[in-house]
Design a protein around this motif. Structure first.
Motif, PDB file in Angstrom:
ATOM      1  N   ASP A   1       0.749  -1.423  -0.125  1.00 24.64           N
ATOM      2  CA  ASP A   1      -0.031   0.055  -0.041  1.00 24.64           C
ATOM      3  C   ASP A   1       0.934   1.267  -0.024  1.00 24.64           C
ATOM      4  O   ASP A   1       0.239   2.348  -0.052  1.00 24.64           O
ATOM      5  N   ILE A   2       2.226   1.032   0.054  1.00 20.41           N
ATOM      6  CA  ILE A   2       3.092   2.215   0.186  1.00 20.41           C
ATOM      7  C   ILE A   2       2.847   3.142  -1.059  1.00 20.41           C
ATOM      8  O   ILE A   2       2.819   4.404  -1.038  1.00 20.41           O
ATOM      9  N   LEU A   3       2.971   2.764  -2.393  1.00 24.05           N
ATOM     10  CA  LEU A   3       2.960   3.490  -3.657  1.00 24.05           C
ATOM     11  C   LEU A   3       1.347   3.301  -4.137  1.00 24.05           C
ATOM     12  O   LEU A   3       0.615   2.363  -3.900  1.00 24.05           O
ATOM     13  N   PRO A   4       1.061   4.635  -4.612  1.00 22.03           N
ATOM     14  CA  PRO A   4      -0.495   4.494  -5.222  1.00 22.03           C
ATOM     15  C   PRO A   4      -0.490   3.615  -6.218  1.00 22.03           C
ATOM     16  O   PRO A   4       0.286   3.472  -7.084  1.00 22.03           O
ATOM     17  N   SER A   5      -1.840   2.741  -6.360  1.00 25.45           N
ATOM     18  CA  SER A   5      -1.882   1.709  -7.424  1.00 25.45           C
ATOM     19  C   SER A   5      -3.446   1.560  -7.241  1.00 25.45           C
ATOM     20  O   SER A   5      -4.056   1.737  -6.083  1.00 25.45           O
ATOM     21  N   PRO A   6      -3.907   0.682  -8.148  1.00 23.69           N
ATOM     22  CA  PRO A   6      -5.479   0.378  -8.188  1.00 23.69           C
ATOM     23  C   PRO A   6      -5.527  -0.528  -6.736  1.00 23.69           C
ATOM     24  O   PRO A   6      -6.594  -0.176  -6.045  1.00 23.69           O
ATOM     25  N   ARG A   7      -4.778  -1.294  -6.536  1.00 23.30           N
ATOM     26  CA  ARG A   7      -5.013  -2.288  -5.442  1.00 23.30           C
ATOM     27  C   ARG A   7      -4.930  -1.413  -4.007  1.00 23.30           C
ATOM     28  O   ARG A   7      -5.903  -1.338  -3.280  1.00 23.30           O
ATOM     29  N   SER A   8      -3.795  -0.489  -3.708  1.00 22.73           N
ATOM     30  CA  SER A   8      -4.008   0.583  -2.704  1.00 22.73           C
ATOM     31  C   SER A   8      -5.107   1.305  -2.617  1.00 22.73           C
ATOM     32  O   SER A   8      -5.582   1.626  -1.416  1.00 22.73           O
ATOM     33  N   THR A   9      -5.551   1.682  -3.652  1.00 21.78           N
ATOM     34  CA  THR A   9      -7.055   2.873  -3.618  1.00 21.78           C
ATOM     35  C   THR A   9      -8.019   2.021  -3.325  1.00 21.78           C
ATOM     36  O   THR A   9      -8.754   2.504  -2.476  1.00 21.78           O
ATOM     37  N   PHE A  10      -8.129   0.617  -3.835  1.00 21.57           N
ATOM     38  CA  PHE A  10      -9.394   0.159  -3.364  1.00 21.57           C
ATOM     39  C   PHE A  10      -9.256  -0.675  -2.063  1.00 21.57           C
ATOM     40  O   PHE A  10     -10.434  -0.689  -1.294  1.00 21.57           O
ATOM     41  N   THR A  11      -8.002  -1.001  -1.547  1.00 19.31           N
ATOM     42  CA  THR A  11      -7.895  -1.309  -0.173  1.00 19.31           C
ATOM     43  C   THR A  11      -8.347   0.186   0.741  1.00 19.31           C
ATOM     44  O   THR A  11      -8.732  -0.137   2.005  1.00 19.31           O
ATOM     45  N   GLU A  12      -7.614   1.224   0.545  1.00 18.80           N
ATOM     46  CA  GLU A  12      -8.390   2.184   1.389  1.00 18.80           C
ATOM     47  C   GLU A  12      -9.492   2.420   1.461  1.00 18.80           C
ATOM     48  O   GLU A  12     -10.095   2.680   2.507  1.00 18.80           O
ATOM     49  N   ALA A  13     -10.326   2.139   0.203  1.00 16.53           N
ATOM     50  CA  ALA A  13     -11.764   2.436   0.195  1.00 16.53           C
ATOM     51  C   ALA A  13     -12.398   1.477   1.228  1.00 16.53           C
ATOM     52  O   ALA A  13     -13.314   1.635   2.004  1.00 16.53           O
ATOM     53  N   GLY A  14     -11.875   0.167   1.148  1.00 16.20           N
ATOM     54  CA  GLY A  14     -12.251  -0.932   1.976  1.00 16.20           C
ATOM     55  C   GLY A  14     -12.303  -0.619   3.420  1.00 16.20           C
ATOM     56  O   GLY A  14     -13.098  -1.011   4.443  1.00 16.20           O
ATOM     57  N   VAL A  15     -11.028  -0.145   3.545  1.00 10.75           N
ATOM     58  CA  VAL A  15     -10.671   0.343   5.074  1.00 10.75           C
ATOM     59  C   VAL A  15     -11.693   1.432   5.682  1.00 10.75           C
ATOM     60  O   VAL A  15     -12.238   1.353   6.719  1.00 10.75           O
ATOM     61  N   ALA A  16     -11.898   2.462   4.651  1.00 12.39           N
ATOM     62  CA  ALA A  16     -12.892   3.360   5.058  1.00 12.39           C
ATOM     63  C   ALA A  16     -14.059   3.030   5.333  1.00 12.39           C
ATOM     64  O   ALA A  16     -14.822   3.379   6.268  1.00 12.39           O
ATOM     65  N   ARG A  17     -14.465   2.025   4.587  1.00 16.21           N
ATOM     66  CA  ARG A  17     -15.918   1.454   4.708  1.00 16.21           C
ATOM     67  C   ARG A  17     -16.081   0.722   6.017  1.00 16.21           C
ATOM     68  O   ARG A  17     -17.111   0.817   6.690  1.00 16.21           O
ATOM     69  N   PHE A  18     -15.166  -0.027   6.466  1.00 16.51           N
ATOM     70  CA  PHE A  18     -15.119  -0.719   7.713  1.00 16.51           C
ATOM     71  C   PHE A  18     -15.192   0.266   8.832  1.00 16.51           C
ATOM     72  O   PHE A  18     -15.990   0.214   9.781  1.00 16.51           O
ATOM     73  N   LEU A  19     -14.111   1.390   8.959  1.00 21.88           N
ATOM     74  CA  LEU A  19     -14.339   2.276   9.851  1.00 21.88           C
ATOM     75  C   LEU A  19     -15.528   2.927  10.076  1.00 21.88           C
ATOM     76  O   LEU A  19     -16.272   3.442  11.110  1.00 21.88           O
ATOM     77  N   ASN A  20     -16.000   3.509   8.830  1.00 15.94           N
ATOM     78  CA  ASN A  20     -17.388   4.212   8.596  1.00 15.94           C
ATOM     79  C   ASN A  20     -18.508   3.058   9.269  1.00 15.94           C
ATOM     80  O   ASN A  20     -19.376   3.532  10.160  1.00 15.94           O
TER      81      ASN A  20
END
Length: 143
Positions: free
Chosen positions: A113-132
């Motif tokens: 997740d260190i460098l921006p990529s489609p994988r890191s972007t979707f992972t961030e979205a999933g983490v945000a959904r979990f926390l929300n």
């Protein structure tokens, strides 16, 4: 010293066993770091401290923890995915009602997740959904 309770935890490729109780499949040995910076003793001198420092052995039945999301790459070369799988299995057994989300990312390495990529972007979205979800539902560890 106490502070506000932890409402949720997101753990990226966490080190869950420093006691070498799981199969020893580390490609990177964390023991020198743990000995020199944390424990100040060798594992042979303080095996109980190493075990107590490992989240894998801190799970207790009926002692809920905050909602937890764990992210782990299945090709992580620093933190063995086997340790994470063991922790997830044991947590589900010990705390079946605790909210636990385990996301094992196919072909992801440590630090994916260190460098921006489609994988890191979707992972961030999933983490945000979990926390929300945790925030909006008022979870206190239970599902």
């Amino acid at each position: 010293m106490t502070g506000p309770p932890i409402k949720a935890c997101v753990a990226y490729y966490p080190v869950l066993d420093v006691s070498h109780s799981c199969p020893d499949d580390w490609s990177y040995d964390i023991t020198p770091f743990w000995r020199d910076r944390v424990c100040k003793q060798d594992i042979q001198e303080a095996p109980q401290f190493y075990r107590q420092s490992s989240p894998l052995f801190r799970l207790q039945e009926r002692t809920p923890v905050c909602p937890l999301m764990i992210l782990q790459g299945d090709t992580d070369c620093l933190v063995p995915v086997a340790h994470t799988r063991t922790f997830v299995r044991r947590m589900k057994e010990a705390l079946p009602d605790n909210l636990l989300v385990y996301l094992e990312l196919r072909r992801a390495r440590h630090g994916f997740d260190i460098l921006p990529s489609p994988r890191s972007t979707f992972t961030e979205a999933g983490v945000a959904r979990f926390l929300n979800h945790v925030y909006r539902s008022g979870h206190e560890g239970q599902r």
